[in-house]
Design an enzyme around this catalytic site. Structure first.
Site, mmCIF file in Angstrom:
data_model
loop_
_atom_site.group_PDB
_atom_site.id
_atom_site.type_symbol
_atom_site.label_atom_id
_atom_site.label_comp_id
_atom_site.label_asym_id
_atom_site.label_seq_id
_atom_site.Cartn_x
_atom_site.Cartn_y
_atom_site.Cartn_z
ATOM 1 N N CYS A 86 -76.458 -39.052 -127.822
ATOM 2 C CA CYS A 86 -75.881 -38.614 -129.090
ATOM 3 C C CYS A 86 -75.834 -39.786 -130.079
ATOM 4 C CB CYS A 86 -74.515 -37.973 -128.845
ATOM 5 S SG CYS A 86 -73.957 -36.913 -130.194
ATOM 6 N N HIS A 195 -75.588 -34.325 -123.887
ATOM 7 C CA HIS A 195 -74.632 -35.169 -123.171
ATOM 8 C C HIS A 195 -74.704 -34.927 -121.661
ATOM 9 C CE1 HIS A 195 -72.195 -36.745 -126.572
ATOM 10 N NE2 HIS A 195 -72.576 -35.626 -127.174
ATOM 11 N N GLU A 197 -73.454 -36.774 -119.385
ATOM 12 C CA GLU A 197 -72.184 -37.198 -118.785
ATOM 13 C C GLU A 197 -71.146 -36.079 -118.782
ATOM 14 O OE1 GLU A 197 -71.543 -37.950 -123.175
ATOM 15 O OE2 GLU A 197 -73.220 -37.968 -121.752
#
EC number: 6.3.5.3
Length: 226
Positions: A86, A195, A197
């Site tokens: 991002c 993302h 994560e």
């Protein structure tokens, strides 16, 4: 393998990234301030999502000039793994470590949802635990995620297999060639708008991001030990 998670003013996904590595993958990871000038002792570096410096000027444009950036560029030039998600991706393009840039979504709106992706290249440090053309689902959350580059650059990205992730069934932001993530020519720098994560545990709704970190840890350890 020791990993640095860089924290800029306005970063808000640094904890997510740290916990994915520390709590889920049990990796050796530390926060590093943007004020530091050295990454000595680290084998890889990660740039988190967020809104560094409030996205003033352009997303990532100010963070690119922080004290830590020369050390990040040095690691990239040494062939060490550098990852940005991002806002981290935006910073990597602003720093010239990845080609092209990220502009405002075509919708002119912030987009926050889980999207289907195609794994285009599974032969990188970051994607070896995936399969080519595999479909995965990862969250996105951005207003400036539309990837742009001139035609020559786009042709080079495709010819060199630098496109790693592509939006699969819909293009949520207007990115050219449906690009969601790319590497540099050497394959050691990866930037992506989704993302991973946020998709490392079943309770989060998906574990499709976990294999990116597992790929990096496995391949990074092999490289460090060699």
């Amino acid at each position: 393998m020791k990993i640095a998670v860089v924290v800029f003013p306005g970063s808000n996904c640094d904890v997510d990234l740290y916990e994915a590595l520390h709590s889920v993958c049990h990796a050796d990871v530390e926060y590093v301030s943007h004020r530091q000038k050295s990454l000595a002792g680290f084998d890889a570096v990660m740039l988190p999502g967020g809104f560094s410096y409030g996205d003033y000027l352009r997303a990532g444009a100010i963070a690119r000039f922080t004290n830590i950036m020369p050390a990040i560029i040095k690691m990239a030039n040494e062939g060490k793994p550098v990852f940005g998600t991002c806002n981290g991706f935006q910073i990597l393009t602003e720093a010239g470590l990845l080609p092209g840039g990220l502009k405002r979504n075509d919708s002119q709106r912030f987009v926050c949802k889980t999207v289907p992706l195609e794994v285009v290249n599974s032969h990188t440090l970051f994607t070896s635990h995936y399969q080519d053309h595999e479909r995965i689902a990862l969250p996105i959350a951005h207003a400036d995620g539309s990837y742009y580059a001139d035609e020559k650059t786009l042709d080079e990205l495709e010819a060199n297999n630098q496109v790693v992730f592509r939006y699969a069934t819909e293009n949520p932001n207007g990115s050219l060639h449906n690009i969601a993530g790319i590497t540099n020519k050497h394959g050691n720098v990866l930037g992506m708008m989704p993302h991973p994560e946020r998709a490392v545990e079943t309770i989060l709704g998906s574990t499709d991001g976990l294999r990116l970190f597992e790929s990096l840890l496995e391949n990074g350890r092999i490289k460090v030990e060699a």
